[in-house]
Design an enzyme around this catalytic site. Structure first.
Site, PDB file in Angstrom:
ATOM      1  N   ASP A   1      -4.053 -11.006  -0.588  1.00  0.00           N
ATOM      2  CA  ASP A   1      -4.262 -10.829   0.804  1.00  0.00           C
ATOM      3  C   ASP A   1      -5.553 -10.421   1.128  1.00  0.00           C
ATOM      4  O   ASP A   1      -5.872  -9.846   2.229  1.00  0.00           O
ATOM      5  CB  ASP A   1      -3.121 -10.009   1.323  1.00  0.00           C
ATOM      6  CG  ASP A   1      -3.190  -8.557   0.753  1.00  0.00           C
ATOM      7  OD1 ASP A   1      -3.837  -8.587  -0.264  1.00  0.00           O
ATOM      8  OD2 ASP A   1      -2.283  -7.684   1.070  1.00  0.00           O
TER       9      ASP A   1
ATOM     10  N   HIS B   1       0.856  -0.958  -0.051  1.00  0.00           N
ATOM     11  CA  HIS B   1       0.097  -0.110  -0.133  1.00  0.00           C
ATOM     12  C   HIS B   1       0.690   1.174  -0.032  1.00  0.00           C
ATOM     13  O   HIS B   1       0.298   2.515  -0.186  1.00  0.00           O
ATOM     14  CB  HIS B   1      -1.052   0.086   1.288  1.00  0.00           C
ATOM     15  CG  HIS B   1      -1.844  -1.120   1.147  1.00  0.00           C
ATOM     16  ND1 HIS B   1      -2.726  -1.465   0.170  1.00  0.00           N
ATOM     17  CD2 HIS B   1      -2.257  -1.973   2.234  1.00  0.00           C
ATOM     18  CE1 HIS B   1      -3.335  -2.313   0.741  1.00  0.00           C
ATOM     19  NE2 HIS B   1      -3.203  -2.808   1.691  1.00  0.00           N
TER      20      HIS B   1
END
Length: 430
Positions: A365, A330
């Site tokens: 994920d 991220h």
């Protein structure tokens, strides 16, 4: 007797008595002989028939007293002659009975022996069958024990497959104990300590020493971060590491307040907080991207593991490389996001592109790999495939729609698969 006394002389009477005496002895001896013969159904019938004939003959012999005799001198019958004939017949009968009894006794003995031999054979066969029946389970038990020993000596097929794969493919594994001491925040979902628990499980099962090779790469530097991240962002990470003294770091991170140290100016802390906010960093444990103590060291450690795995793959020292602490997908080039500070995945892809023309990235994920997709959104060298929660349901990070496929040269190289809650294999394939 009265009749004989009247009609016979003394000598004739004497001969008659002798004849009667001989008959009595013959009959008694015959009875004794019959008593000695073994009794059976066949013998009883044979002996009974013979005794009946003999008894009739004896009666005939005894009946001369009642039968009338010739009184003439010339026609007088000698009483000894019929008696001698009777005795010879009885003796012949006795001999015949003895022969028959002997033959029958022999036949019976043979029959008894044959029956005994049959019984013995049947008993022996039963005993042998019992012994075999007893030996069979023993043999079966032995065979089972041998099979079990063979099975115990031979490993599980799955284990053999794992060993074969491990022999064919080299697996390197990165672990650093100091990484588990860092904490993003008390309520933060990302906890590096879980990676240490996974390592303890792998080590306890014996997989670490048997199938994995420990990886000890060199520690990355600030120049390695500069391949993707901006210089200002790297300087902020260095500032957080060096400027904040231990007392300030501990209080600032736990109390969530910029007014920490009395000696520090409030305006200074407000300026620091404002600067950190520009890079999406915050003070305090409740911040998603908190400026935690040892932040730069933490980023260098987990990035070192990822870069070391890539180097081992490129050099051919390993076919599979694992780093539980990495995967900070991220992080952006000039800011932290989603608890990620340095995007180690982007740095690893850039290193792979030095040797390979194209790289495929697969994210599983559950969160969209927005930082990696954004970094290569206009490139045709990297394809990103992300399986994540549907952003239409308000799931973090709110990106990764089906229509997001890339731009310019990278059009079609970004594949997003948003999934609704409860999605399984069947619903996904349908």
């Amino acid at each position: 007797l009265q009749f004989s006394l009247k009609r016979k002389s003394y000598l004739q009477w004497k001969q008659l008595l002798v004849c009667v005496k001989d008959n009595f002895v013959a009959v008694s001896s015959q009875n004794k002989f019959q008593a000695k013969v073994p009794v059976s159904k066949m013998e009883v019938d044979q002996v009974g028939t013979k005794t009946e004939t003999e008894t009739k003959e004896a009666e005939i012999i005894k009946k001369p007293e009642s039968t009338p005799m010739d009184t003439s001198a010339e026609g007088e019958v000698d009483p000894l002659k019929p008696q001698n004939v009777a005795t010879s017949e009885t003796k012949a009968a006795e001999v015949a009975t003895t022969k028959i009894s002997k033959e029958e006794s022999k036949e019976e003995s043979k029959k008894e022996l044959s029956e005994e031999s049959k019984e013995k054979s049947t008993e022996e066969s039963k005993e042998e069958s019992k012994i075999e029946s007893k030996e069979k389970p023993k043999e079966e038990i032995k065979e089972k024990s041998k099979e079990e020993s063979k099975e115990s000596s031979t490993p599980n097929p799955k284990r053999l497959r794992i060993q074969a794969d491990a022999q064919k493919k080299k697996v390197v594994y990165y672990h650093h104990d100091e990484l588990s001491i860092f904490e993003h925040g008390r309520s933060h979902p990302r906890k590096p300590f879980r990676a240490k628990l996974a390592h303890a499980l792998i080590f306890g099962l014996g997989i670490y020493s048997e199938f994995l090779e420990p990886l000890r790469p060199r520690l990355v530097s600030m120049t390695d971060f500069g391949q993707f991240h901006s210089d200002n962002y790297i300087s902020i990470l260095r500032f957080v590491q060096e400027y904040m003294n231990p007392v300030v770091k501990e209080r600032a991170w736990l109390t969530c307040s910029p007014t920490i140290a009395v000696s520090e100016d409030l305006d200074t802390w407000e300026k620091i907080a404002g600067t950190l906010k520009r890079f999406n960093l915050g003070l305090g444990a409740d911040s998603v991207n908190s400026a935690m103590p040892g932040l730069l060291d933490y980023c260098r450690m987990y990035t070192t593991g990822t870069m070391g795995c890539v180097n081992s793959l490129m050099s051919g020292d390993a076919d599979i490389a694992i780093n539980w602490y990495g995967g900070m997908t991220h992080a952006k080039s000039s800011s932290a996001f989603g608890g990620c500070y340095v995007n180690d995945v982007v740095l690893a892809i850039l290193l792979l592109l030095r040797k390979y023309k194209n790289v495929l990235v697969v994210s599983l994920d559950g969160e969209h790999c927005d930082g990696v997709e954004e970094a290569f959104y206009a490139s045709d060298q990297v394809m990103t495939v992300s399986f994540h929660a549907n952003p239409e349901n308000g799931m973090f990070p709110g990106t990764g729609y089906v229509d997001d496929i890339g731009v310019n040269e990278g059009a079609g190289y970004a594949i997003n698969v948003p999934l609704n809650d409860g999605t399984n294999d069947r619903s996904l394939l349908s």
